[in-house]
Design a protein around this motif. Structure first.
Motif, PDB file in Angstrom:
ATOM      1  N   TYR A  84      -8.478 -39.223  98.848  1.00 53.99           N
ATOM      2  CA  TYR A  84      -9.102 -39.415 100.160  1.00 53.99           C
ATOM      3  C   TYR A  84      -8.044 -39.212 101.233  1.00 53.99           C
ATOM      4  O   TYR A  84      -6.910 -39.704 101.110  1.00 53.99           O
ATOM      5  CB  TYR A  84      -9.686 -40.823 100.292  1.00 53.99           C
ATOM      6  N   ASN A  85      -8.412 -38.480 102.299  1.00 51.62           N
ATOM      7  CA  ASN A  85      -7.517 -38.214 103.422  1.00 51.62           C
ATOM      8  C   ASN A  85      -8.031 -38.846 104.705  1.00 51.62           C
ATOM      9  O   ASN A  85      -9.249 -38.975 104.906  1.00 51.62           O
ATOM     10  CB  ASN A  85      -7.385 -36.697 103.660  1.00 51.62           C
ATOM     11  N   TRP A  86      -7.083 -39.207 105.584  1.00 51.13           N
ATOM     12  CA  TRP A  86      -7.395 -39.644 106.940  1.00 51.13           C
ATOM     13  C   TRP A  86      -6.646 -38.740 107.913  1.00 51.13           C
ATOM     14  O   TRP A  86      -5.447 -38.502 107.752  1.00 51.13           O
ATOM     15  CB  TRP A  86      -6.944 -41.079 107.192  1.00 51.13           C
ATOM     16  N   GLN A  87      -7.363 -38.261 108.940  1.00 51.73           N
ATOM     17  CA  GLN A  87      -6.733 -37.463 109.980  1.00 51.73           C
ATOM     18  C   GLN A  87      -7.336 -37.846 111.332  1.00 51.73           C
ATOM     19  O   GLN A  87      -8.545 -37.754 111.537  1.00 51.73           O
ATOM     20  CB  GLN A  87      -6.925 -35.967 109.741  1.00 51.73           C
ATOM     21  N   ILE A  99     -13.976 -22.420 121.678  1.00 49.27           N
ATOM     22  CA  ILE A  99     -12.671 -22.814 121.146  1.00 49.27           C
ATOM     23  C   ILE A  99     -12.732 -22.798 119.621  1.00 49.27           C
ATOM     24  O   ILE A  99     -13.688 -23.304 119.039  1.00 49.27           O
ATOM     25  CB  ILE A  99     -12.286 -24.210 121.645  1.00 49.27           C
ATOM     26  N   PRO A 100     -11.761 -22.208 118.945  1.00 57.84           N
ATOM     27  CA  PRO A 100     -11.790 -22.184 117.478  1.00 57.84           C
ATOM     28  C   PRO A 100     -11.868 -23.589 116.894  1.00 57.84           C
ATOM     29  O   PRO A 100     -11.248 -24.528 117.400  1.00 57.84           O
ATOM     30  CB  PRO A 100     -10.457 -21.512 117.111  1.00 57.84           C
ATOM     31  N   VAL A 101     -12.660 -23.729 115.834  1.00 52.94           N
ATOM     32  CA  VAL A 101     -12.808 -25.020 115.176  1.00 52.94           C
ATOM     33  C   VAL A 101     -11.552 -25.343 114.376  1.00 52.94           C
ATOM     34  O   VAL A 101     -11.050 -24.510 113.626  1.00 52.94           O
ATOM     35  CB  VAL A 101     -14.041 -25.004 114.241  1.00 52.94           C
ATOM     36  N   GLY A 102     -11.025 -26.555 114.522  1.00 56.63           N
ATOM     37  CA  GLY A 102      -9.849 -26.959 113.771  1.00 56.63           C
ATOM     38  C   GLY A 102     -10.215 -27.395 112.369  1.00 56.63           C
ATOM     39  O   GLY A 102     -11.376 -27.626 112.046  1.00 56.63           O
ATOM     40  N   TYR A 103      -9.207 -27.516 111.513  1.00 54.00           N
ATOM     41  CA  TYR A 103      -9.425 -27.948 110.136  1.00 54.00           C
ATOM     42  C   TYR A 103      -9.281 -29.451 110.060  1.00 54.00           C
ATOM     43  O   TYR A 103      -8.231 -30.004 110.354  1.00 54.00           O
ATOM     44  CB  TYR A 103      -8.425 -27.265 109.206  1.00 54.00           C
ATOM     45  N   ASN A 104     -10.358 -30.121 109.690  1.00 50.36           N
ATOM     46  CA  ASN A 104     -10.345 -31.570 109.561  1.00 50.36           C
ATOM     47  C   ASN A 104     -10.242 -31.926 108.084  1.00 50.36           C
ATOM     48  O   ASN A 104     -11.147 -31.663 107.297  1.00 50.36           O
ATOM     49  CB  ASN A 104     -11.639 -32.151 110.162  1.00 50.36           C
ATOM     50  N   TRP A 105      -9.130 -32.544 107.684  1.00 47.35           N
ATOM     51  CA  TRP A 105      -8.882 -32.861 106.284  1.00 47.35           C
ATOM     52  C   TRP A 105      -9.430 -34.224 105.866  1.00 47.35           C
ATOM     53  O   TRP A 105      -9.291 -34.625 104.707  1.00 47.35           O
ATOM     54  CB  TRP A 105      -7.381 -32.819 105.999  1.00 47.35           C
ATOM     55  N   TRP A 114      -1.222 -34.835 111.849  1.00 49.42           N
ATOM     56  CA  TRP A 114      -0.766 -35.669 110.743  1.00 49.42           C
ATOM     57  C   TRP A 114      -1.936 -36.086 109.855  1.00 49.42           C
ATOM     58  O   TRP A 114      -3.021 -36.425 110.344  1.00 49.42           O
ATOM     59  CB  TRP A 114      -0.043 -36.912 111.259  1.00 49.42           C
ATOM     60  N   VAL A 115      -1.698 -36.071 108.542  1.00 47.26           N
ATOM     61  CA  VAL A 115      -2.706 -36.445 107.555  1.00 47.26           C
ATOM     62  C   VAL A 115      -2.101 -37.475 106.601  1.00 47.26           C
ATOM     63  O   VAL A 115      -0.992 -37.274 106.089  1.00 47.26           O
ATOM     64  CB  VAL A 115      -3.190 -35.218 106.753  1.00 47.26           C
ATOM     65  N   TRP A 116      -2.818 -38.577 106.391  1.00 45.66           N
ATOM     66  CA  TRP A 116      -2.420 -39.597 105.419  1.00 45.66           C
ATOM     67  C   TRP A 116      -3.454 -39.614 104.302  1.00 45.66           C
ATOM     68  O   TRP A 116      -4.642 -39.309 104.533  1.00 45.66           O
ATOM     69  CB  TRP A 116      -2.364 -40.978 106.055  1.00 45.66           C
ATOM     70  N   GLY A 117      -3.035 -39.989 103.089  1.00 48.66           N
ATOM     71  CA  GLY A 117      -3.992 -40.000 102.000  1.00 48.66           C
ATOM     72  C   GLY A 117      -3.565 -40.823 100.807  1.00 48.66           C
ATOM     73  O   GLY A 117      -2.406 -41.234 100.685  1.00 48.66           O
ATOM     74  N   ILE A 176       1.568 -38.156 102.703  1.00 52.02           N
ATOM     75  CA  ILE A 176       1.662 -37.929 104.138  1.00 52.02           C
ATOM     76  C   ILE A 176       1.966 -36.454 104.340  1.00 52.02           C
ATOM     77  O   ILE A 176       2.806 -35.877 103.640  1.00 52.02           O
ATOM     78  CB  ILE A 176       2.740 -38.819 104.790  1.00 52.02           C
ATOM     79  N   GLY A 177       1.233 -35.837 105.290  1.00 51.67           N
ATOM     80  CA  GLY A 177       1.404 -34.414 105.481  1.00 51.67           C
ATOM     81  C   GLY A 177       1.221 -33.998 106.920  1.00 51.67           C
ATOM     82  O   GLY A 177       0.793 -34.784 107.772  1.00 51.67           O
ATOM     83  N   VAL A 178       1.551 -32.750 107.187  1.00 53.79           N
ATOM     84  CA  VAL A 178       1.397 -32.173 108.520  1.00 53.79           C
ATOM     85  C   VAL A 178       0.684 -30.833 108.366  1.00 53.79           C
ATOM     86  O   VAL A 178       0.972 -30.067 107.443  1.00 53.79           O
ATOM     87  CB  VAL A 178       2.769 -32.006 109.217  1.00 53.79           C
ATOM     88  N   THR A 179      -0.272 -30.563 109.252  1.00 51.28           N
ATOM     89  CA  THR A 179      -1.062 -29.347 109.166  1.00 51.28           C
ATOM     90  C   THR A 179      -0.458 -28.233 110.011  1.00 51.28           C
ATOM     91  O   THR A 179       0.199 -28.481 111.023  1.00 51.28           O
ATOM     92  CB  THR A 179      -2.502 -29.594 109.632  1.00 51.28           C
TER      93      THR A 179
END
Length: 236
Positions: free
Chosen positions: A82-85, A36-42, A91-94, A133-136
């Motif tokens: 700093y980011n949290w996912q 399975i392709p590796v996802g991007y962890n922010w 969803w990404v918060w930072g 706040i963001g979305v990937t």
């Protein structure tokens, strides 16, 4: 002797047939599934550099607000954040802080068209502390941000045989949005727009009662590159 040779041939052929039957009876095993392709962890800390261009569309002078884009110029500086996912989430918060040296300024020579005096208003540096706040979407992160903003503003007068300058740190708020793209392991590029209102401060209070009130709002557009310290883990 012929009988012994015939018996040996029969025994050899029987053993070969039994061995072939054993091979045919073995269960079929499927090939392992494709990875399975590796996802991007922010998630995690990041540092970066950035630069861009800024201008003011509203200037406050003596309590009177005027619309102008005369205050403008470039800037460059750095970013830390700093980011949290959550695993499996888009969803990404930072939290992010940045600061930049600036040449956003305006100068005018000739007070009232008569006196050979040069006036300059310059934002020498500015920065912010914001939440994000963001979305990937694949390798891209689309985000909005907002929070506290500050600016070191200097007002100066030169002419008539002398000069004077006074600096104030203005405090206000900022909002904006941008997009960041993970183009290589640990590295991302970003583009961002921000609007800031720095409030106002009084200058020249030692020379006139109440002094002169100055303030501004600014627009900035910037590009930057960030280094992420824990890139590479799967987010799925």
């Amino acid at each position: 002797m012929k009988q012994i040779l015939m018996a040996a041939v029969i025994l050899t052929l029987g053993a070969a047939s039994a061995s072939a039957a054993d091979l045919a009876a073995r269960p079929y095993t499927k090939a392992p599934p494709a990875p399975i392709p590796v996802g991007y962890n922010w998630s995690g800390f990041y540092l970066g550099v950035m630069g861009g261009y800024g201008w003011s569309d509203r200037v406050n002078v003596g309590g009177v607000t005027t619309t102008s884009s005369d205050l403008q110029g470039g800037f460059g500086g750095g970013t830390i954040g700093y980011n949290w996912q959550t695993p499996g989430s888009i969803w990404v918060w930072g939290l992010e802080a940045d600061a930049a040296a600036s040449d956003i300024s305006y100068s005018q020579t000739g007070l009232f068209g008569i006196f050979p005096v040069t006036l300059e208003d310059k934002i020498r540096s500015f920065g912010s502390v914001t939440g994000r706040i963001g979305v990937t979407s694949g390798a891209a992160l689309f985000y909005a941000k907002g929070g506290y903003a500050w600016a070191d503003n200097r007002f100066s007068i030169a002419g008539l045989g002398g000069s004077f300058s006074e600096s104030k740190v203005l405090s206000g708020w900022t909002v904006g949005a941008g997009v960041e793209y993970m183009f290589a392991p640990n590295w991302s590029l970003k583009g961002e727009y921000m609007y800031a209102d720095y409030g106002s401060e009084r200058y020249l209070t030692a020379f006139a009662a109440g002094g002169l009130e100055l303030g501004a709002t600014t627009h900035t557009v910037k590009g930057g590159i960030n280094y992420h310290f824990n890139w590479g883990g799967s987010n799925f």
